[in-house]
Design a protein around this motif. Structure first.
Motif, short mmCIF file in Angstrom:
data_model
loop_
_atom_site.label_atom_id
_atom_site.label_comp_id
_atom_site.label_asym_id
_atom_site.label_seq_id
_atom_site.Cartn_x
_atom_site.Cartn_y
_atom_site.Cartn_z
N ARG A 203 0.84 -1.21 0.00
CA ARG A 203 0.00 0.00 0.00
C ARG A 203 0.86 1.25 0.00
O ARG A 203 0.59 2.22 -0.71
CB ARG A 203 -0.91 0.00 1.21
N THR A 206 2.30 1.99 -3.47
CA THR A 206 1.34 2.54 -4.44
C THR A 206 1.04 4.01 -4.16
O THR A 206 0.58 4.73 -5.05
CB THR A 206 0.03 1.76 -4.40
N GLU A 207 1.29 4.45 -2.92
CA GLU A 207 1.01 5.85 -2.56
C GLU A 207 2.17 6.77 -2.87
O GLU A 207 2.03 7.98 -2.77
CB GLU A 207 0.67 5.92 -1.06
#
Length: 208
Positions: A203, A206-207
């Motif tokens: 996560r 992806t940020e």
């Protein structure tokens, strides 16, 4: 340059042994469910325990009906460790089971990647506090039914329903006295915790 093997770093023609990655895991549950036994069964070092004799006053507070032979109780924590492979080492911290020592939990659990809640199926109520603790703090954990006298009072599905734990929480049976059984149960928690870490890293990537 040599190809790396697990636990080593190749620099030129030399290989240097890397220390295994330390992973903290908490062993929790009610009074007398087998936390101290679990740590002692698997630890590769002499486990550190903070056992104190059960006095007549404590016997009036703690339910000894299912553990009449128990003469000591953990008043702070248990500690042990086990090297899983050259790359990974588990540090095990057992919590005190009595509610009056609950103020110590935050310090013991800090930094833990996962937890194991040990259950005595003869007294399910004793493990509710531990289950709630891990759920509210979003710490990956598994539930392990300790097979006292080689048996458990209820099946896995019955216990899952009674504890109202999510489907992603593993529920298993083990014997706290058997090293191999303890190892297999801890690996369930380890896989769960490492999967959570990988998800968090994915996560974060992806940020970026």
């Amino acid at each position: 340059m040599k190809a790396d093997t697990p636990g080593t770093v190749a620099v030129g023609d030399d290989e240097f042994q890397q220390p295994p990655l330390p992973v903290k895991m908490v062993i929790a549950g009610g009074f007398g469910v087998g936390k101290t036994t679990t740590v002692a069964s698997i630890s590769e070092i002499e486990p550190l325990t903070t056992e104190a004799s059960i006095t007549t006053v404590a016997a009036g507070v703690d339910d000894l009906s299912h553990t009449p032979e128990k003469t000591t109780t953990t008043v702070a924590m248990d500690f042990g460790c086990i090297t899983i492979d050259p790359t990974l080492k588990l540090y095990l911290f057992g919590t005190p089971g009595q509610e009056r020592f609950g103020f110590m939990w935050d310090d013991i659990v800090e930094g833990a990647l996962g937890g194991l809640v040990i259950v005595d199926t003869r007294r399910l109520d004793d493990c509710y506090a531990a289950v709630d603790y891990f759920e509210h703090r979003d710490i990956p954990f598994a539930v392990a039914l300790n097979a006292f006298d080689g048996k458990v009072e209820y099946g896995l599905d019955e216990v899952r329903w009674a504890l109202d734990v999510s489907d992603h929480v593993p529920v298993t049976v083990f014997d706290a006295r058997e090293r191999g059984s303890v190892r297999d149960t801890l690996l369930v928690v380890l896989e769960l915790a490492l999967a959570r870490v990988e998800e968090a890293e994915a996560r974060a990537a992806t940020e970026l």
